[in-house]
Design an enzyme around this catalytic site. Structure first.
Site, PDB file in Angstrom:
ATOM      1  N   LYS A  41       0.847  -1.188   0.000  1.00  0.00           N
ATOM      2  CA  LYS A  41       0.000   0.000   0.000  1.00  0.00           C
ATOM      3  C   LYS A  41       0.889   1.247   0.000  1.00  0.00           C
ATOM      4  O   LYS A  41       2.080   1.168   0.278  1.00  0.00           O
ATOM      5  CB  LYS A  41      -0.876   0.003   1.252  1.00  0.00           C
ATOM      6  N   ARG A  90     -18.482  -2.192  10.231  1.00  0.00           N
ATOM      7  CA  ARG A  90     -19.294  -0.979  10.053  1.00  0.00           C
ATOM      8  C   ARG A  90     -20.590  -1.275   9.337  1.00  0.00           C
ATOM      9  O   ARG A  90     -21.654  -0.846   9.735  1.00  0.00           O
ATOM     10  CB  ARG A  90     -18.515   0.063   9.238  1.00  0.00           C
ATOM     11  N   SER A 128     -10.779   5.773   7.243  1.00  0.00           N
ATOM     12  CA  SER A 128      -9.534   6.553   7.120  1.00  0.00           C
ATOM     13  C   SER A 128      -9.436   7.166   5.724  1.00  0.00           C
ATOM     14  O   SER A 128      -8.946   8.294   5.570  1.00  0.00           O
ATOM     15  CB  SER A 128      -8.321   5.657   7.362  1.00  0.00           C
TER      16      SER A 128
HETATM   17  O1  PNS Z   1      -7.342  -1.429   8.517  1.00  0.00           O
HETATM   18  P1  PNS Z   1      -7.339  -2.486   7.455  1.00  0.00           P
HETATM   19  O2  PNS Z   1      -6.496  -2.035   6.289  1.00  0.00           O
HETATM   20  O3  PNS Z   1      -8.724  -2.904   7.067  1.00  0.00           O
HETATM   21  O4  PNS Z   1      -6.622  -3.779   8.092  1.00  0.00           O
HETATM   22  C1  PNS Z   1      -6.424  -4.937   7.327  1.00  0.00           C
HETATM   23  C2  PNS Z   1      -5.473  -5.915   8.048  1.00  0.00           C
HETATM   24  C3  PNS Z   1      -4.199  -5.230   8.470  1.00  0.00           C
HETATM   25  C4  PNS Z   1      -6.143  -6.471   9.296  1.00  0.00           C
HETATM   26  C5  PNS Z   1      -5.184  -7.087   7.049  1.00  0.00           C
HETATM   27  O5  PNS Z   1      -4.816  -6.552   5.812  1.00  0.00           O
HETATM   28  C6  PNS Z   1      -4.081  -8.022   7.527  1.00  0.00           C
HETATM   29  O6  PNS Z   1      -4.250  -8.752   8.467  1.00  0.00           O
HETATM   30  N1  PNS Z   1      -2.923  -7.961   6.844  1.00  0.00           N
HETATM   31  C7  PNS Z   1      -1.761  -8.749   7.198  1.00  0.00           C
HETATM   32  C8  PNS Z   1      -1.486  -9.814   6.152  1.00  0.00           C
HETATM   33  C9  PNS Z   1      -2.352 -11.027   6.387  1.00  0.00           C
HETATM   34  O7  PNS Z   1      -2.317 -11.659   7.430  1.00  0.00           O
HETATM   35  N2  PNS Z   1      -3.131 -11.378   5.350  1.00  0.00           N
HETATM   36  C10 PNS Z   1      -3.999 -12.536   5.362  1.00  0.00           C
HETATM   37  C11 PNS Z   1      -5.301 -12.262   6.032  1.00  0.00           C
HETATM   38  S1  PNS Z   1      -6.377 -13.567   5.704  1.00  0.00           S
END
Ligand code: PNS
Length: 164
Positions: A41, A90, A128
Protein backbone atom coordinates in the site's frame (compact mmCIF):
# COMPACT_ATOMS: atom_id res chain seq x y z
CA UNK A 1 -5.07 -13.94 30.65
CA UNK A 2 -6.78 -12.65 27.53
CA UNK A 3 -4.47 -10.88 25.15
CA UNK A 4 -6.07 -9.50 22.00
CA UNK A 5 -4.70 -7.92 18.85
CA UNK A 6 -6.56 -5.12 17.11
CA UNK A 7 -4.85 -4.99 13.70
CA UNK A 8 -5.23 -2.41 10.98
CA UNK A 9 -3.63 0.15 8.72
CA UNK A 10 -4.68 3.12 10.89
CA UNK A 11 -3.73 5.62 8.17
CA UNK A 12 -4.80 7.59 10.20
CA UNK A 13 -6.52 6.42 13.39
CA UNK A 14 -10.09 7.76 13.56
CA UNK A 15 -12.74 8.12 16.28
CA UNK A 16 -14.22 4.89 14.91
CA UNK A 17 -10.99 2.98 15.68
CA UNK A 18 -10.80 4.61 19.10
CA UNK A 19 -14.34 3.50 19.85
CA UNK A 20 -13.35 -0.12 19.10
CA UNK A 21 -10.16 0.25 21.17
CA UNK A 22 -12.12 1.62 24.14
CA UNK A 23 -14.79 -1.10 24.04
CA UNK A 24 -12.51 -4.05 23.34
CA UNK A 25 -9.82 -3.05 25.88
CA UNK A 26 -12.56 -3.05 28.52
CA UNK A 27 -13.17 -6.80 28.10
CA UNK A 28 -9.61 -8.13 27.73
CA UNK A 29 -6.55 -8.06 29.97
CA UNK A 30 -4.28 -6.65 27.29
CA UNK A 31 -5.00 -5.14 23.89
CA UNK A 32 -2.21 -4.80 21.38
CA UNK A 33 -2.98 -2.42 18.55
CA UNK A 34 -1.02 -3.81 15.60
CA UNK A 35 -0.18 -1.33 12.86
CA UNK A 36 0.41 -3.06 9.55
CA UNK A 37 3.67 -2.14 7.86
CA UNK A 38 2.49 -2.95 4.38
CA UNK A 39 4.92 -2.34 1.54
CA UNK A 40 2.24 -2.86 -1.13
CA UNK A 41 0.00 0.00 0.00
CA UNK A 42 1.07 3.62 -0.31
CA UNK A 43 0.21 5.05 3.11
CA UNK A 44 0.01 8.76 3.89
CA UNK A 45 1.83 8.24 7.19
CA UNK A 46 4.89 6.08 7.81
CA UNK A 47 4.38 3.15 10.11
CA UNK A 48 6.30 4.93 12.91
CA UNK A 49 4.12 8.03 12.52
CA UNK A 50 0.99 5.88 12.76
CA UNK A 51 2.34 4.08 15.84
CA UNK A 52 3.15 7.41 17.54
CA UNK A 53 -0.27 8.90 16.72
CA UNK A 54 -1.94 5.82 18.19
CA UNK A 55 0.25 5.95 21.30
CA UNK A 56 -0.78 9.55 21.88
CA UNK A 57 -4.51 8.93 21.52
CA UNK A 58 -4.56 5.68 23.55
CA UNK A 59 -2.59 7.08 26.51
CA UNK A 60 -5.67 6.94 28.72
CA UNK A 61 -6.02 3.15 28.34
CA UNK A 62 -3.50 1.44 30.65
CA UNK A 63 -3.86 -2.03 29.10
CA UNK A 64 -3.38 -0.89 25.48
CA UNK A 65 -0.02 -1.21 23.73
CA UNK A 66 0.77 -0.13 20.19
CA UNK A 67 3.24 -1.88 17.95
CA UNK A 68 3.86 -2.37 14.25
CA UNK A 69 3.96 -5.67 12.41
CA UNK A 70 4.70 -6.94 8.94
CA UNK A 71 3.86 -10.23 7.29
CA UNK A 72 0.91 -12.36 8.28
CA UNK A 73 -1.38 -11.20 11.05
CA UNK A 74 -1.73 -14.73 12.36
CA UNK A 75 2.06 -15.06 12.76
CA UNK A 76 2.15 -11.75 14.63
CA UNK A 77 -0.70 -12.93 16.88
CA UNK A 78 1.12 -16.21 17.58
CA UNK A 79 4.44 -14.47 18.32
CA UNK A 80 2.81 -12.09 20.79
CA UNK A 81 0.87 -14.87 22.52
CA UNK A 82 -2.50 -13.38 21.64
CA UNK A 83 -5.59 -15.57 21.76
CA UNK A 84 -8.01 -13.14 20.14
CA UNK A 85 -8.14 -10.84 17.14
CA UNK A 86 -10.48 -7.86 17.31
CA UNK A 87 -12.08 -6.25 14.26
CA UNK A 88 -14.79 -3.66 13.79
CA UNK A 89 -17.74 -4.13 11.45
CA UNK A 90 -19.29 -0.98 10.05
CA UNK A 91 -21.67 -2.21 7.40
CA UNK A 92 -22.63 -5.25 5.39
CA UNK A 93 -19.97 -4.29 2.85
CA UNK A 94 -17.28 -5.06 5.45
CA UNK A 95 -18.74 -8.47 6.17
CA UNK A 96 -17.51 -10.58 3.27
CA UNK A 97 -13.88 -9.53 3.56
CA UNK A 98 -13.90 -9.82 7.34
CA UNK A 99 -15.52 -13.26 7.26
CA UNK A 100 -12.99 -14.49 4.72
CA UNK A 101 -10.08 -13.07 6.72
CA UNK A 102 -11.26 -14.51 10.05
CA UNK A 103 -11.94 -17.94 8.56
CA UNK A 104 -8.57 -18.04 6.80
CA UNK A 105 -6.81 -17.03 10.02
CA UNK A 106 -8.77 -19.62 11.98
CA UNK A 107 -7.81 -22.41 9.56
CA UNK A 108 -4.15 -21.40 9.86
CA UNK A 109 -4.32 -21.20 13.67
CA UNK A 110 -7.45 -22.73 15.24
CA UNK A 111 -6.45 -21.57 18.74
CA UNK A 112 -6.91 -17.92 17.78
CA UNK A 113 -10.42 -16.55 17.31
CA UNK A 114 -11.61 -13.29 15.78
CA UNK A 115 -14.28 -11.29 17.58
CA UNK A 116 -16.22 -8.47 15.95
CA UNK A 117 -17.50 -5.24 17.40
CA UNK A 118 -20.24 -3.52 15.50
CA UNK A 119 -19.17 0.08 15.12
CA UNK A 120 -21.16 2.58 17.16
CA UNK A 121 -23.80 4.22 14.95
CA UNK A 122 -22.20 7.64 15.21
CA UNK A 123 -19.05 6.29 13.50
CA UNK A 124 -20.63 3.81 11.09
CA UNK A 125 -19.88 5.99 8.06
CA UNK A 126 -16.29 6.75 9.01
CA UNK A 127 -13.17 5.48 7.24
CA UNK A 128 -9.53 6.55 7.12
CA UNK A 129 -9.76 7.00 3.34
CA UNK A 130 -12.67 9.46 3.49
CA UNK A 131 -10.88 11.37 6.25
CA UNK A 132 -7.79 11.63 4.02
CA UNK A 133 -9.87 12.81 1.08
CA UNK A 134 -11.66 15.48 3.12
CA UNK A 135 -8.34 16.66 4.59
CA UNK A 136 -6.63 16.70 1.20
CA UNK A 137 -9.17 19.22 -0.07
CA UNK A 138 -8.90 21.35 3.05
CA UNK A 139 -12.16 20.18 4.69
CA UNK A 140 -12.81 20.14 8.43
CA UNK A 141 -11.92 16.73 9.89
CA UNK A 142 -12.49 17.62 13.55
CA UNK A 143 -15.58 15.38 13.69
CA UNK A 144 -13.58 12.38 12.52
CA UNK A 145 -10.20 12.31 14.27
CA UNK A 146 -8.62 13.51 17.56
CA UNK A 147 -6.93 16.91 17.58
CA UNK A 148 -3.39 15.48 17.60
CA UNK A 149 -4.19 13.45 14.46
CA UNK A 150 -5.78 16.47 12.82
CA UNK A 151 -2.57 18.46 13.45
CA UNK A 152 -0.45 15.63 12.04
CA UNK A 153 -2.61 15.48 8.91
CA UNK A 154 -2.49 19.21 8.35
CA UNK A 155 1.28 19.11 8.73
CA UNK A 156 1.55 16.19 6.30
CA UNK A 157 -0.52 17.88 3.60
CA UNK A 158 1.41 21.11 4.14
CA UNK A 159 4.68 19.24 3.58
CA UNK A 160 3.27 17.59 0.45
CA UNK A 161 2.18 20.97 -0.88
CA UNK A 162 5.65 22.45 -0.26
CA UNK A 163 7.28 19.55 -2.09
CA UNK A 164 5.05 19.81 -5.15
O1 PNS B 1 -7.34 -1.43 8.52
P1 PNS B 1 -7.34 -2.49 7.45
O2 PNS B 1 -6.50 -2.04 6.29
O3 PNS B 1 -8.72 -2.90 7.07
O4 PNS B 1 -6.62 -3.78 8.09
C1 PNS B 1 -6.42 -4.94 7.33
C2 PNS B 1 -5.47 -5.92 8.05
C3 PNS B 1 -4.20 -5.23 8.47
C4 PNS B 1 -6.14 -6.47 9.30
C5 PNS B 1 -5.18 -7.09 7.05
O5 PNS B 1 -4.82 -6.55 5.81
C6 PNS B 1 -4.08 -8.02 7.53
O6 PNS B 1 -4.25 -8.75 8.47
N1 PNS B 1 -2.92 -7.96 6.84
C7 PNS B 1 -1.76 -8.75 7.20
C8 PNS B 1 -1.49 -9.81 6.15
C9 PNS B 1 -2.35 -11.03 6.39
O7 PNS B 1 -2.32 -11.66 7.43
N2 PNS B 1 -3.13 -11.38 5.35
C10 PNS B 1 -4.00 -12.54 5.36
C11 PNS B 1 -5.30 -12.26 6.03
S1 PNS B 1 -6.38 -13.57 5.70
Amino acid sequence: MTRAIYPGSFDPVTFGHLDIIRRSSAIVDELIVGVLNNRCKDPLFTVMERVRMLETVTKEFPNVKVTSFSGLLIDFATETGANLIVRGLRAITDFEYELQMSQTNHIMKPGIDTIFFTTSLEYAYLSSSTVKEVAMYGGDISHFVPESVMDAMNEKFQQKEELS
